[in-house]
Write an enzyme that holds these catalytic residues in place. Sequence first.
Site, PDB file in Angstrom:
ATOM      1  N   ASP A  30       0.906  -1.725   0.133  1.00  0.00           N
ATOM      2  CA  ASP A  30       0.193  -0.284   0.056  1.00  0.00           C
ATOM      3  C   ASP A  30       0.891   1.475  -0.021  1.00  0.00           C
ATOM      4  O   ASP A  30       1.823   1.247   0.570  1.00  0.00           O
ATOM      5  CB  ASP A  30      -0.773   0.136   1.107  1.00  0.00           C
ATOM      6  CG  ASP A  30      -2.578   0.529   0.850  1.00  0.00           C
ATOM      7  OD1 ASP A  30      -1.856   1.924  -0.102  1.00  0.00           O
ATOM      8  OD2 ASP A  30      -3.307   0.560   1.883  1.00  0.00           O
TER       9      ASP A  30
HETATM   10  C1  NOJ Z   1      -4.109   3.741  -0.391  1.00  0.00           C
HETATM   11  C2  NOJ Z   1      -5.337   3.088  -0.003  1.00  0.00           C
HETATM   12  O1  NOJ Z   1      -4.917   2.696   1.150  1.00  0.00           O
HETATM   13  C3  NOJ Z   1      -5.612   1.590  -1.129  1.00  0.00           C
HETATM   14  O2  NOJ Z   1      -6.318   1.255  -0.828  1.00  0.00           O
HETATM   15  C4  NOJ Z   1      -5.185   2.512  -1.964  1.00  0.00           C
HETATM   16  O3  NOJ Z   1      -5.381   1.751  -3.056  1.00  0.00           O
HETATM   17  C5  NOJ Z   1      -3.963   3.003  -2.175  1.00  0.00           C
HETATM   18  N1  NOJ Z   1      -4.150   4.002  -1.385  1.00  0.00           N
HETATM   19  C6  NOJ Z   1      -4.061   3.719  -3.641  1.00  0.00           C
HETATM   20  O4  NOJ Z   1      -4.570   5.168  -4.280  1.00  0.00           O
END
Ligand code: NOJ
Length: 767
Positions: A285
Amino acid sequence: MRNVKCLLLILSLFLPLIQTFGQAATSRDAASKRAADLLAKMTLEEKIGQLNQLFFLSQLMKPEMMEPDIREGRVGSLLFVTDPVLINRFQKVAVEQSRLKIPLLFGFDVIHGFRTVFPVPLAMASSWDPAMVERAQTIAAREARAAGVRWTFAPMVDIARDPRWGRIVEGAGEDPYLGAKMSAAQVRGFQGSDPSAPGRLLACVKHFAGYGAADGGRDYDSAHLSDAELYNVYLPPFKAAVDAGVGTVMSAYMNLNDVPATGNVFLLGQVLRKEWGFKGFVVSDANSVGDLVTHGFAADKADAALRALTAGVDMEMSLPGTAVGGAYADNLAKLVKEGRVTTAQIDNAVRRILEVKLKLGLFDNPYVDESATASHHNNPEHRQIARVAAQRSAVLLRNEGNLLPLTKGDPKVSSIAVIGPLADSKRDMRGPWTLADDLKTAITVVEGMREKVGPGVKVNYAQGVDIGRAYPSIFAIFAGPRPAPWSELQKREEFEKALALARSSDLVVLVLGEHEEMSGEAASHSTIDLPGRQRELLEAVSALGKPTVLVLINGRPVDISWAVNRVPAILEAWHPGSEGGNAIADLIYGDATPGGKLPVTWPRSSGQIPIYYARHLTQKPESAKDFTSRYWDMPTSPLYPFGYGLSYTTFAYSNLRVSKAEAKVGESVEVLVDVENTGRKAGEEVAQLYIHQRAGSASRPMRELKGFERIALAPGEKKTVRLTIGRAELTYWSSAVKGWVQEPATFDVWAGGDSTATLTTTFRIVR
Ligand code: NOJ
């Protein structure tokens, strides 16, 4: 001769299957070979470049900032670029100006739509209609692909049992069985049978794993889960995605049982790769590799890179310029030189990424056809499907005296007051993760009602109260800031205006709930209370005694305990998407009949959280006389149970039976139940099947959903629903055995319209 004929017949039946497998295996082999050839030509820096995924935020960055890194092969993937012209511009640098011409993989959060916004995932789960969910994600994929996006960070399949956690809105709710069905349906919708095919996307199941169990419902906070909870509750939707062929997995942010998910060898190595045989690649993430330091787990960013890669994170997602970003880009080369990371480790990660890029056909067709993008966007057919999705996702919570549906042309209703902070807000119809739609095309409740009733009936609007977050949302950079809070004077005036409007109207539609930034990421709420003065508005409007319909627009269950005995009709619409206002008006006027069911248990108040139906039995249930597990001020039962939802007609269940009273371990039992539409209107019912294992090596939840089907019934019509309980449904991970078991036992079975169904029978499993 007959035997030969039979054999030929069987062969001809299976030939297409064998060919498909054959082709898949050939393309896999070809991809592995091309990846290996390419790998042999790459420098260490170029390899590390493939492991590097960067945000490009056009709000904050200029393309020129990104191009040198792409040209030098230091970036393998970009996320958040949704403009096809910019995608082609970056791709040109990668495939025409970099040494090895490896294309970039463009990713984006296509969560519930792209141009056309579908209801939020929690709403889609309320439809209990996997086929509809699959269709919606097919359309989302088509629209995103038309813009040049090739990879979505979805489905989000985190089980959530605490509605304070804002990201409950992004998943399918509290139940592993329903969650697994929704997960697989979404993977099929995005990827089809081949993610490289036109109109398809590569999917990414997230956030692996346990993120929804955040302490206190605070986003990013630690999760403490036993292996039994992980295997039986939190992991099944991930397993379903892997079984459905999901191409990638995203590691979660939070700490699971003291080991952050992004450095978690058990999750990524043992479960994902060894037990499930996952062959795609894992992306972190955003900044979660560097954040292994913040967690107090890794000593520094180099250690973080080492531990994430070793655990099994192939690609690092990071935001350039942040202190925790770029842990791989900044450290892997040094780690290899120091002998702390092997070249083989790097190669494995690169190979997995290259194979996915090859299978997506990116090397052969790296560009998007800019001239075709517009024709796929705002397509009327897509809008129509979004409207149906919003109708099917809504849950009718209450309908005293059959106030709904309203009758068009009713002479008693010549004026309607539509009141509330969500009644005419385009932005809030959509919900979180709607970053590529055309906001002005979203239909509000006011607009939907006006369109529905036509010029003969006056539909007037008053906001009544304003609502806002105490701490602003980071996502405001996309949709823009909210208007400033009202002054005290304005508050009084607007409240009075709304009451006056209600007083002078024949009917009131109150639209209450939450802003789109009140749920989603970094949007935890300390309570489930209705934000701001909405409860006051609700009480004041209700006191006028007008026929009142309460429509909820929200991303989590909210406290409506005051309303449930006082407001005659309550319709949960969630954030219903671009066509929300039209769909709500369709439901209010009976052009569509509500058939959705809650995918979460609805608490009476915040004090009951966490609350979910699949609890274990206690030795002192609520019905016990003296020592009971009940709170002394309120029942332990929820306001509305999991699986609950009304219709404009009624259904009766009867004749629950099993195909055999006794079956051997490994055999299946068919469960049959008759469902009859006993009302005067056509409607759809979600027939649900729950089981309970009476005794075993470990105690089992008092009920677990193990089957469901949404069926349409004409008035008076009766259908038999047939559901199968087999090995998959009866096997569980036992804490006592520390492994998967299917045990001989007596099982209770219930069938009905929600998790409190009373129609019951039993069967036995024997050795
Ligand atoms: C953080 C989020 O937790 C995740 O769900 C997301 O896909 C990514 N950022 C990219 O935007």
